[in-house]
Design a protein around this motif. Sequence first.
Motif, short mmCIF file in Angstrom:
data_model
loop_
_atom_site.label_atom_id
_atom_site.label_comp_id
_atom_site.label_asym_id
_atom_site.label_seq_id
_atom_site.Cartn_x
_atom_site.Cartn_y
_atom_site.Cartn_z
N THR A 25 -12.53 8.44 7.13
CA THR A 25 -11.25 8.60 6.45
C THR A 25 -10.17 8.00 7.34
O THR A 25 -10.40 7.74 8.52
CB THR A 25 -10.95 10.08 6.16
N VAL A 26 -8.99 7.81 6.78
CA VAL A 26 -7.88 7.20 7.51
C VAL A 26 -6.76 8.22 7.63
O VAL A 26 -6.37 8.85 6.64
CB VAL A 26 -7.37 5.94 6.79
N ASN A 27 -6.22 8.36 8.85
CA ASN A 27 -5.23 9.39 9.13
C ASN A 27 -4.23 8.89 10.17
O ASN A 27 -4.47 7.88 10.83
CB ASN A 27 -5.92 10.66 9.64
N TRP A 71 0.81 -1.23 0.00
CA TRP A 71 0.00 0.00 0.00
C TRP A 71 0.84 1.27 0.00
O TRP A 71 0.28 2.37 0.01
CB TRP A 71 -0.91 0.00 1.23
N GLN A 72 2.16 1.15 -0.04
CA GLN A 72 3.00 2.33 0.12
C GLN A 72 2.76 3.35 -1.00
O GLN A 72 2.70 4.55 -0.74
CB GLN A 72 4.48 1.94 0.16
N SER A 73 2.62 2.90 -2.22
CA SER A 73 2.47 3.82 -3.35
C SER A 73 1.01 4.15 -3.66
O SER A 73 0.73 4.97 -4.53
CB SER A 73 3.13 3.23 -4.60
N GLU A 110 -1.02 2.26 8.48
CA GLU A 110 -2.46 2.30 8.74
C GLU A 110 -3.20 1.40 7.75
O GLU A 110 -4.06 0.59 8.13
CB GLU A 110 -3.00 3.73 8.62
N TYR A 111 -2.86 1.52 6.49
CA TYR A 111 -3.52 0.73 5.45
C TYR A 111 -3.25 -0.76 5.66
O TYR A 111 -4.16 -1.60 5.54
CB TYR A 111 -3.03 1.17 4.07
#
Length: 333
Positions: free
Chosen positions: A269-271, A3-5, A285-286
């Motif tokens: 949302t994700v933060n 998920w990094q990119s 997080e992802y």
Amino acid sequence: MSWQSFPKIELHLHHEGAAPPDFIRRLAQEKSVNLSGVFAEDGSYAFRDFAHFLQVYEAATGVLKTPDDYARLTATVLERAAEHGVIYCESFLSPDFCGGRDLGAWREYLHAIQEAAAHAEAQTGVTLRGIVTCIRHFGPDKARETAICAAETAGDWIVGFGMGGDETRGRQGDFAWAFDCAREAGLKLTTHAGEFGGPDAVRQALDDLRVDRIGHGVRAIEDPALVDRLAGSGTVLEVCPRSNLALRLYPDMRAHPVERLRAAGVRVTVNTDDPPFFRTTMTREYEALERAFGWDEEVFTQIARTALEAAFCDDATRERLAKRLEAGLKAAT
């Protein structure tokens, strides 16, 4: 998948709280500031609970004393964000820490941050916008001064007003004047609620401050009627899962309510919140959400689109980001 990119949009990031430990340690050495007790043996930030976290946070970030310090921090924060696929983020900035709520000093700090952000965007591709934030445990009177700083610098770059700090102090409505001032200046509104204050704090934020988004908000899950209200109104929650685990709201990711909130129709949302303090990144997080709930490209794509829709930036910026987001999503999937 990795998920990094994957292209990401972050709406809940504390500017000082995004300072890596090595950055703070180096700055402290330059200024001959003793930060004993702030770091663990492995070099990370060390704290026991939320109250101690606030103490460590203020001690560590207290070495940020000048506009140049904040310019250097801004470049570092955006460089780290770019490493994890972030294309846009909104960062909480406080005139309390940038000039002691003096408007002239705040303008100097803001100018330095904006210059650094523009240069970093050209280098990294990450667009940054600011949300002026009052500090709840500093009290309503100081929040008024912060709101005036926000109102006087509102525009294309300062796009919002919010509140952080110790959620157990007072009530959301105690700060209504500050939020009304910011609203009248055209700023969008958010506030930390439903983290340590429980679901009543979320209700207060909606009723008394009339915010556009809620920071955290996860404890709304304890009140089904409130969950229905959030889903019905489309209010977006700025959820920070690993922050909640680090501060012991929940024992592990499987126990975190983000998936139950999403399944109930709440826009989430994700933060990362204060990423180095909580040993997290947007990639982590992802990865944690994928492991815990089986979230896949479809879910994360919706999360990113929700974040863009909820961003406080102007329409021209949103349109530009939408093109980058869709191109990034296509390339990633």
